[in-house]
Scaffold this motif. Structure first.
Motif, PDB file in Angstrom:
ATOM      1  N   VAL A 124       0.843  -1.201   0.000  1.00  0.00           N
ATOM      2  CA  VAL A 124       0.000   0.000   0.000  1.00  0.00           C
ATOM      3  C   VAL A 124       0.874   1.244   0.000  1.00  0.00           C
ATOM      4  O   VAL A 124       0.632   2.191  -0.762  1.00  0.00           O
ATOM      5  N   ASP A 125       1.907   1.239   0.824  1.00  0.00           N
ATOM      6  CA  ASP A 125       2.806   2.394   0.882  1.00  0.00           C
ATOM      7  C   ASP A 125       3.500   2.620  -0.453  1.00  0.00           C
ATOM      8  O   ASP A 125       3.695   3.762  -0.875  1.00  0.00           O
TER       9      ASP A 125
ATOM     10  N   LEU B  12       2.320   1.891  -3.461  1.00  0.00           N
ATOM     11  CA  LEU B  12       1.343   2.505  -4.372  1.00  0.00           C
ATOM     12  C   LEU B  12       1.209   3.989  -4.082  1.00  0.00           C
ATOM     13  O   LEU B  12       1.171   4.822  -4.997  1.00  0.00           O
ATOM     14  N   ARG B  13       1.145   4.294  -2.820  1.00  0.00           N
ATOM     15  CA  ARG B  13       0.966   5.690  -2.391  1.00  0.00           C
ATOM     16  C   ARG B  13       2.174   6.550  -2.769  1.00  0.00           C
ATOM     17  O   ARG B  13       2.031   7.620  -3.342  1.00  0.00           O
TER      18      ARG B  13
ATOM     19  N   ARG C  57      -6.217   6.921  -6.645  1.00  0.00           N
ATOM     20  CA  ARG C  57      -7.062   5.857  -6.078  1.00  0.00           C
ATOM     21  C   ARG C  57      -7.850   5.101  -7.154  1.00  0.00           C
ATOM     22  O   ARG C  57      -7.982   3.883  -7.083  1.00  0.00           O
TER      23      ARG C  57
ATOM     24  N   LEU D 159      -6.266  -2.193  -4.560  1.00  0.00           N
ATOM     25  CA  LEU D 159      -6.680  -1.915  -3.181  1.00  0.00           C
ATOM     26  C   LEU D 159      -7.784  -2.870  -2.739  1.00  0.00           C
ATOM     27  O   LEU D 159      -7.783  -3.339  -1.586  1.00  0.00           O
TER      28      LEU D 159
ATOM     29  N   ARG E 202      -5.231   3.388   4.860  1.00  0.00           N
ATOM     30  CA  ARG E 202      -3.766   3.325   4.804  1.00  0.00           C
ATOM     31  C   ARG E 202      -3.266   4.020   3.537  1.00  0.00           C
ATOM     32  O   ARG E 202      -2.294   4.774   3.565  1.00  0.00           O
ATOM     33  N   PHE E 203      -3.941   3.757   2.421  1.00  0.00           N
ATOM     34  CA  PHE E 203      -3.542   4.362   1.160  1.00  0.00           C
ATOM     35  C   PHE E 203      -3.729   5.880   1.200  1.00  0.00           C
ATOM     36  O   PHE E 203      -2.863   6.631   0.761  1.00  0.00           O
ATOM     37  N   THR E 204      -4.851   6.314   1.735  1.00  0.00           N
ATOM     38  CA  THR E 204      -5.167   7.743   1.748  1.00  0.00           C
ATOM     39  C   THR E 204      -4.257   8.532   2.671  1.00  0.00           C
ATOM     40  O   THR E 204      -3.756   9.595   2.297  1.00  0.00           O
TER      41      THR E 204
END
Length: 130
Positions: free
Chosen positions: A34-35, A37-38, A44, A51, A104-106
């Protein structure tokens, strides 16, 4: 959701040797994914499928390791969580692993760690954590 999680694992591990084995430890790998991707600047909408797969994976870890079961959420829960499905823990509490991945992504904040989510979650069955 079980099939979604399995498909995600097959897809993600086809080219990489990521230890996505449904263990509690593997939730650290989920945090890392996730980190990544971010930090990669993905929006998103572009990574929505990934996700969703990660959320299904986190939920399946809860099913396999904490005694949870997948449930369709009732209308009030759907409104509250913003999701159609969640997991019910042995003590009856309902949790939203899909939303946890989105958070977590946001935010990218350590408080939204998927690994920590499992470790601090009340209501899980006492099983050996792998």
């Amino acid at each position: 959701m079980r099939a979604c999680a399995a498909g995600f694992v097959v897809h993600v591990t086809a080219r990489n040797r990521l230890p996505l084995d449904y263990s509690v430890r593997s939730l650290r790998v989920a945090d890392f994914l996730v980190d990544g991707l971010r930090k990669g600047g993905a929006d998103r909408e572009r990574v929505a499928g990934t996700l969703l797969g990660l959320g299904a994976y986190v939920g399946e870890v809860l099913v396999r390791r904490a005694g949870a079961v997948w449930v369709d959420l009732d209308p009030d829960q759907r409104t509250y969580f913003g999701q159609a499905v969640g997991v019910r823990m042995p003590d009856g509490r309902v949790w939203n692993p899909l939303g946890k991945v989105l958070n977590r992504f946001t935010t990218g904040e350590a408080e939204e760690s998927l690994h920590r989510f499992y470790l601090t979650m009340p209501g899980r069955a006492r099983r050996a954590a792998a």
